[in-house]
Design an enzyme around this catalytic site. Structure first.
Site, PDB file in Angstrom:
ATOM      1  N   TYR A   1      10.132  33.958  -4.113  1.00 40.95           N
ATOM      2  CA  TYR A   1       9.744  32.545  -4.279  1.00 40.95           C
ATOM      3  C   TYR A   1       9.412  32.260  -5.745  1.00 40.95           C
ATOM      4  O   TYR A   1       9.905  31.294  -6.325  1.00 40.95           O
ATOM      5  CB  TYR A   1       8.540  32.232  -3.388  1.00 40.95           C
ATOM      6  CG  TYR A   1       8.043  30.811  -3.512  1.00 40.95           C
ATOM      7  CD1 TYR A   1       8.677  29.769  -2.834  1.00 40.95           C
ATOM      8  CD2 TYR A   1       6.944  30.496  -4.317  1.00 40.95           C
ATOM      9  CE1 TYR A   1       8.218  28.456  -2.940  1.00 40.95           C
ATOM     10  CE2 TYR A   1       6.484  29.193  -4.428  1.00 40.95           C
ATOM     11  CZ  TYR A   1       7.116  28.178  -3.738  1.00 40.95           C
ATOM     12  OH  TYR A   1       6.665  26.880  -3.858  1.00 40.95           O
TER      13      TYR A   1
ATOM     14  N   VAL B   1      -1.141  23.191  -2.226  1.00 42.22           N
ATOM     15  CA  VAL B   1      -1.220  21.959  -1.442  1.00 42.22           C
ATOM     16  C   VAL B   1      -1.200  22.394   0.021  1.00 42.22           C
ATOM     17  O   VAL B   1      -0.393  23.254   0.394  1.00 42.22           O
ATOM     18  CB  VAL B   1       0.014  21.051  -1.712  1.00 42.22           C
ATOM     19  CG1 VAL B   1      -0.231  19.644  -1.201  1.00 42.22           C
ATOM     20  CG2 VAL B   1       0.402  21.046  -3.189  1.00 42.22           C
TER      21      VAL B   1
ATOM     22  N   ASP C   1      16.715  15.415   5.047  1.00 42.77           N
ATOM     23  CA  ASP C   1      16.138  16.683   5.504  1.00 42.77           C
ATOM     24  C   ASP C   1      17.082  17.255   6.549  1.00 42.77           C
ATOM     25  O   ASP C   1      18.060  16.624   6.961  1.00 42.77           O
ATOM     26  CB  ASP C   1      14.726  16.477   6.078  1.00 42.77           C
ATOM     27  CG  ASP C   1      13.842  17.725   5.897  1.00 42.77           C
ATOM     28  OD1 ASP C   1      14.209  18.792   6.430  1.00 42.77           O
ATOM     29  OD2 ASP C   1      12.805  17.630   5.225  1.00 42.77           O
TER      30      ASP C   1
HETATM   31  N1  LIG Z   1       2.647  23.382  -0.558  1.00 40.41           N
HETATM   32  C1  LIG Z   1       2.400  23.983  -1.714  1.00 40.41           C
HETATM   33  O1  LIG Z   1       1.330  24.577  -1.914  1.00 40.41           O
HETATM   34  C2  LIG Z   1       3.435  23.966  -2.818  1.00 40.41           C
HETATM   35  C3  LIG Z   1       3.055  24.436  -4.077  1.00 40.41           C
HETATM   36  C4  LIG Z   1       3.976  24.437  -5.107  1.00 40.41           C
HETATM   37  C5  LIG Z   1       5.256  23.989  -4.884  1.00 40.41           C
HETATM   38  N2  LIG Z   1       5.614  23.551  -3.639  1.00 40.41           N
HETATM   39  C6  LIG Z   1       6.991  23.106  -3.452  1.00 40.41           C
HETATM   40  O2  LIG Z   1       7.004  21.761  -3.026  1.00 40.41           O
HETATM   41  C7  LIG Z   1       8.151  21.516  -2.227  1.00 40.41           C
HETATM   42  C8  LIG Z   1       7.730  20.885  -0.915  1.00 40.41           C
HETATM   43  O3  LIG Z   1       6.872  21.778  -0.250  1.00 40.41           O
HETATM   44  P1  LIG Z   1       6.020  21.384   1.039  1.00 40.41           P
HETATM   45  O4  LIG Z   1       4.718  22.039   0.859  1.00 40.41           O
HETATM   46  O5  LIG Z   1       6.113  19.921   1.276  1.00 40.41           O
HETATM   47  O6  LIG Z   1       6.844  22.204   2.132  1.00 40.41           O
HETATM   48  P2  LIG Z   1       7.221  21.841   3.630  1.00 40.41           P
HETATM   49  O7  LIG Z   1       7.583  23.118   4.285  1.00 40.41           O
HETATM   50  O8  LIG Z   1       6.160  20.984   4.254  1.00 40.41           O
HETATM   51  O9  LIG Z   1       8.515  20.935   3.442  1.00 40.41           O
HETATM   52  C9  LIG Z   1       9.743  21.426   2.984  1.00 40.41           C
HETATM   53  C10 LIG Z   1      10.850  20.609   3.611  1.00 40.41           C
HETATM   54  O10 LIG Z   1      12.103  21.129   3.148  1.00 40.41           O
HETATM   55  C11 LIG Z   1      13.024  21.040   4.225  1.00 40.41           C
HETATM   56  N3  LIG Z   1      14.128  21.980   4.060  1.00 40.41           N
HETATM   57  C12 LIG Z   1      14.068  23.339   4.093  1.00 40.41           C
HETATM   58  N4  LIG Z   1      15.302  23.852   3.984  1.00 40.41           N
HETATM   59  C13 LIG Z   1      16.154  22.800   3.873  1.00 40.41           C
HETATM   60  C14 LIG Z   1      17.573  22.694   3.747  1.00 40.41           C
HETATM   61  N5  LIG Z   1      18.353  23.776   3.746  1.00 40.41           N
HETATM   62  N6  LIG Z   1      18.115  21.464   3.647  1.00 40.41           N
HETATM   63  C15 LIG Z   1      17.332  20.364   3.692  1.00 40.41           C
HETATM   64  N7  LIG Z   1      15.985  20.391   3.809  1.00 40.41           N
HETATM   65  C16 LIG Z   1      15.412  21.607   3.904  1.00 40.41           C
HETATM   66  C17 LIG Z   1      12.184  21.410   5.456  1.00 40.41           C
HETATM   67  O11 LIG Z   1      12.815  20.978   6.654  1.00 40.41           O
HETATM   68  C18 LIG Z   1      10.877  20.703   5.165  1.00 40.41           C
HETATM   69  O12 LIG Z   1      10.833  19.413   5.738  1.00 40.41           O
HETATM   70  C19 LIG Z   1       8.841  22.878  -2.054  1.00 40.41           C
HETATM   71  O13 LIG Z   1       9.907  22.969  -2.973  1.00 40.41           O
HETATM   72  C20 LIG Z   1       7.750  23.858  -2.390  1.00 40.41           C
HETATM   73  O14 LIG Z   1       8.270  25.081  -2.853  1.00 40.41           O
HETATM   74  C21 LIG Z   1       4.736  23.521  -2.600  1.00 40.41           C
END
Ligand SMILES: NC(=O)c1ccc[n+]([C@@H]2O[C@H](COP(=O)([O-])OP(=O)(O)OC[C@H]3O[C@@H](n4cnc5c(N)ncnc54)[C@H](O)[C@@H]3O)[C@@H](O)[C@H]2O)c1
Length: 242
Positions: A150, A183, A38
């Site tokens: 997105y 989520v 990360d």
């Molecule tokens: N939460 C939801 O409802 C949901 C739904 C569908 C898909 N997703 C996808 O699931 C994945 C995880 O989402 P989440 O909810 O855990 O989000 P989150 O924001 O909790 O975590 C995302 C992580 O990505 C890291 N990150 C961002 N830019 C970065 C970079 N340039 N280099 C390295 N790390 C980087 C952040 O530091 C963070 O820890 C994402 O791809 C998101 O699009 C989430």
């Protein structure tokens, strides 16, 4: 399923995030050597050895891969969970900088990690990659929030997953995706006022638990999923059915 991943090395990119931390925990509990990649460690950091990476920089991705193979020559599988979202911006007003920022992480960054981790896996005879795409890559989630960039970036992750599956599947590298619905993680924190609307639209009437997404990732990484090639598992509580 204890020890399902014993002897496996698995890098989880985005491991300080809600879903990534749960994936790192689940894989580690099942015996994997987990590398938690990360930008920086966070409170939510799950299990695993922290390795810094900024996936918007190809040099940073290459450096992380080199660091992991300096520890051992054994293959490192990959989970791509890093992602960002724009905050409810109408397409007609979207600054192109916002477009570039989201794409730089969600598409270019995911491509860069697939490229560098995938190349090492191909050289070692195979492995598994799981990308976290999204329900919104297929089902346009545009109500109440507007998130055209997105949604487009996630559709691209699905297409990238299928493309890499075709390029690499015959050479032992399985590339698959998990597409979550809503989520409750920091990604959605700025949109708290929309949560009731989202839950109402979800057939099962609640957010997904991060563990439920991690379970799908675990399946696709496991040997039980040996015939999954370009598969996308939609885990959305029925949201996209209506
Ligand atoms: N939460 C939801 O409802 C949901 C739904 C569908 C898909 N997703 C996808 O699931 C994945 C995880 O989402 P989440 O909810 O855990 O989000 P989150 O924001 O909790 O975590 C995302 C992580 O990505 C890291 N990150 C961002 N830019 C970065 C970079 N340039 N280099 C390295 N790390 C980087 C952040 O530091 C963070 O820890 C994402 O791809 C998101 O699009 C989430």
């Amino acid at each position: 399923m204890q020890n399902r991943f014993r002897g496996r090395r698995i890098a989880v990119v985005g491991a300080a995030g809600g879903i990534g931390a749960a994936v790192a925990d689940a894989l580690s509990r099942e015996g994997a050597q987990v590398y938690a990649l990360d930008l920086r460690p966070a409170e939510a950091m799950g299990a695993g050895e922290f390795v810094p990476v900024d996936i918007t920089s190809e040099a940073s991705v290459a450096e992380a891969v080199t660091a992991l193979y300096a520890r051992s020559p054994e293959p490192v599988d990959l989970v791509n969970s890093a992602g960002i979202v724009e905050n409810d911006v109408a397409a007609e007003d979207m600054p192109m900088e916002t477009f570039d920022r989201v794409m730089a992480v969600n598409l270019r960054g995911v491509f860069a990690t697939c490229k560098h981790f995938g190349r090492e896996l191909l050289a070692r005879g195979g492995g598994a990659i799981v990308n976290i795409a999204s329900m919104s890559g297929n089902h346009v989630v545009n109500e109440p929030q507007r998130q055209s960039v997105y949604n487009s970036s996630k559709a691209a992750v699905s297409a990238l997953t299928r493309s890499l599956a075709v390029e690499w599947g015959g050479r032992g590298v399985r590339v698959n995706a998990v597409s979550p619905g809503y989520v409750d993680t920091p990604l959605n924190a700025l949109k708290r006022h929309m949560h009731d609307h989202w839950i109402e639209g979800t057939v099962v009437g609640r957010f997904a638990r991060v563990e439920e997404i991690a379970a799908a990732v675990g399946y696709l990484l496991s040997d039980e999923a040996a015939y999954c090639c370009g598969t996308e598992l939609l885990i959305d509580g029925g949201f996209s059915l209506r």
